[in-house]
Design a protein around this motif. Structure first.
Motif, PDB file in Angstrom:
ATOM      1  N   UNK A   1      -2.235   8.541   6.186  1.00 29.70           N
ATOM      2  CA  UNK A   1      -1.031   9.312   6.765  1.00 29.70           C
ATOM      3  C   UNK A   1      -1.064   9.840   8.356  1.00 29.70           C
ATOM      4  N   UNK A   2      -2.170  10.504   8.500  1.00 38.82           N
ATOM      5  CA  UNK A   2      -2.202  11.076  10.083  1.00 38.82           C
ATOM      6  C   UNK A   2      -2.027   9.777  10.911  1.00 38.82           C
ATOM      7  N   UNK A   3      -2.580   8.627  10.688  1.00 40.51           N
ATOM      8  CA  UNK A   3      -2.226   7.578  11.583  1.00 40.51           C
ATOM      9  C   UNK A   3      -0.890   7.190  11.571  1.00 40.51           C
ATOM     10  N   UNK A   4      -0.142   7.242  10.768  1.00 39.80           N
ATOM     11  CA  UNK A   4       1.312   6.797  10.703  1.00 39.80           C
ATOM     12  C   UNK A   4       2.237   8.082  11.140  1.00 39.80           C
TER      13      UNK A   4
ATOM     14  N   UNK B   1      14.729   6.575  16.789  1.00 42.77           N
ATOM     15  CA  UNK B   1      13.993   5.886  15.692  1.00 42.77           C
ATOM     16  C   UNK B   1      13.480   6.951  14.761  1.00 42.77           C
ATOM     17  N   UNK B   2      13.765   6.944  13.432  1.00 48.05           N
ATOM     18  CA  UNK B   2      13.507   7.919  12.357  1.00 48.05           C
ATOM     19  C   UNK B   2      12.778   7.329  11.277  1.00 48.05           C
ATOM     20  N   UNK B   3      11.863   6.458  11.476  1.00 49.51           N
ATOM     21  CA  UNK B   3      10.912   5.919  10.662  1.00 49.51           C
ATOM     22  C   UNK B   3      10.322   7.110   9.708  1.00 49.51           C
ATOM     23  N   UNK B   4      10.273   6.629   8.360  1.00 49.25           N
ATOM     24  CA  UNK B   4       9.890   7.634   7.450  1.00 49.25           C
ATOM     25  C   UNK B   4       8.507   8.079   7.285  1.00 49.25           C
ATOM     26  N   UNK B   5       7.566   7.108   8.050  1.00 48.21           N
ATOM     27  CA  UNK B   5       6.110   7.636   7.900  1.00 48.21           C
ATOM     28  C   UNK B   5       5.645   6.819   6.731  1.00 48.21           C
ATOM     29  N   UNK B   6       4.461   7.117   6.387  1.00 49.50           N
ATOM     30  CA  UNK B   6       3.738   6.345   5.127  1.00 49.50           C
ATOM     31  C   UNK B   6       3.955   6.735   3.678  1.00 49.50           C
TER      32      UNK B   6
ATOM     33  N   UNK C   1      -5.877   1.895  14.811  1.00 49.82           N
ATOM     34  CA  UNK C   1      -6.835   2.751  15.710  1.00 49.82           C
ATOM     35  C   UNK C   1      -6.769   4.313  15.529  1.00 49.82           C
ATOM     36  N   UNK C   2      -8.000   4.919  15.064  1.00 46.64           N
ATOM     37  CA  UNK C   2      -8.294   6.179  14.842  1.00 46.64           C
ATOM     38  C   UNK C   2      -7.813   6.656  13.393  1.00 46.64           C
ATOM     39  N   UNK C   3      -8.047   5.813  12.198  1.00 47.73           N
ATOM     40  CA  UNK C   3      -7.795   5.997  10.992  1.00 47.73           C
ATOM     41  C   UNK C   3      -9.287   6.630  10.275  1.00 47.73           C
ATOM     42  N   UNK C   4      -9.070   7.579   9.888  1.00 52.01           N
ATOM     43  CA  UNK C   4     -10.480   8.231   9.276  1.00 52.01           C
ATOM     44  C   UNK C   4     -10.934   7.411   7.820  1.00 52.01           C
ATOM     45  N   UNK C   5     -12.133   7.166   7.841  1.00 59.38           N
ATOM     46  CA  UNK C   5     -12.655   6.483   6.600  1.00 59.38           C
ATOM     47  C   UNK C   5     -13.973   7.217   6.107  1.00 59.38           C
ATOM     48  N   UNK C   6     -13.788   7.533   4.788  1.00 60.21           N
ATOM     49  CA  UNK C   6     -14.890   8.000   4.084  1.00 60.21           C
ATOM     50  C   UNK C   6     -15.517   7.235   3.045  1.00 60.21           C
ATOM     51  N   UNK C   7     -16.964   7.063   3.386  1.00 61.85           N
ATOM     52  CA  UNK C   7     -17.592   5.953   2.263  1.00 61.85           C
ATOM     53  C   UNK C   7     -18.431   6.832   1.389  1.00 61.85           C
ATOM     54  N   UNK C   8     -18.244   6.240  -0.139  1.00 68.09           N
ATOM     55  CA  UNK C   8     -18.768   7.048  -1.228  1.00 68.09           C
ATOM     56  C   UNK C   8     -19.425   6.147  -1.891  1.00 68.09           C
TER      57      UNK C   8
END
Length: 129
Positions: A73-76, A90-95, A23-30
Motif C-alpha cells: 500500500x505505501x508503494x502504491x 490522474x486519480x488512480x485509486x491506489x492498491x 522500489x522501496x517495498x517493505x518486506x518482512x520475513x517470518x
C-alpha cells in the motif's frame, strides 16, 4: 545461502502496471518449524531500485514454512502521489490489496526464489530460479 540443514529465500517485485521493478517495498520475513508452530519474525528489508531484497536474514535450522509479508500500500500511495504531481487529473485509486502475504513450505538444502508480480488490482507469485 542454503546449507544441507537450512533453506534460503530471495525475492523480487515487478510492478506489471508499468513493467518496471517496484522500489522501496517493505518486506518482512517470518519462519516456523512445523505446521502448528508459532511464526517467528526473522527480520525485514525493502526492495532496491532493481526490485530485489539482497539482505533477507538466514532461515533457522528446522524451518519448514516461510512467510513473506509485502507492504504494498505505501508503494502504491507514493506512486499515486507522484503521478498526481505530474498530472493532477490522474486519480488512480491506489492498491486494492494493501499487503500481500505469501506462505510456502521449504526443505533443507534448497534455495527458494519467490518473485511477486504486482499491480494495483492483483498479484501473482511463483517459485523462480
Amino acid at each position: 545461502m542454503s546449507t544441507s540443514t537450512t533453506a534460503s529465500v530471495s525475492t523480487h517485485i515487478l510492478d506489471t502496471s508499468i513493467g518496471r521493478p517496484a522500489e522501496g517495498v517493505a518486506i518482512e520475513l517470518s519462519a516456523r518449524s512445523g505446521r502448528d508452530a508459532v511464526w517467528q519474525a526473522l527480520g525485514d528489508s525493502a526492495t532496491d531500485a532493481d526490485g530485489r531484497c539482497k539482505d533477507l536474514p538466514a532461515l533457522p535450522e528446522g524451518t519448514t514454512h516461510v512467510r513473506l509479508d509485502f507492504a504494498v500500500e505505501p508503494y502504491f500511495e507514493k506512486k499515486q502521489a507522484d503521478a498526481q504531481q505530474d498530472a493532477p487529473a490522474n486519480r488512480d485509486s491506489g492498491a486494492f490489496f494493501p499487503e500481500v502475504a505469501i506462505t510456502f513450505a521449504v526443505k533443507p538444502g534448497e534455495h527458494y526464489h519467490v518473485p511477486l508480480l504486482l499491480n494495483p488490482f492483483g498479484y501473482s507469485v511463483y517459485r523462480g530460479s
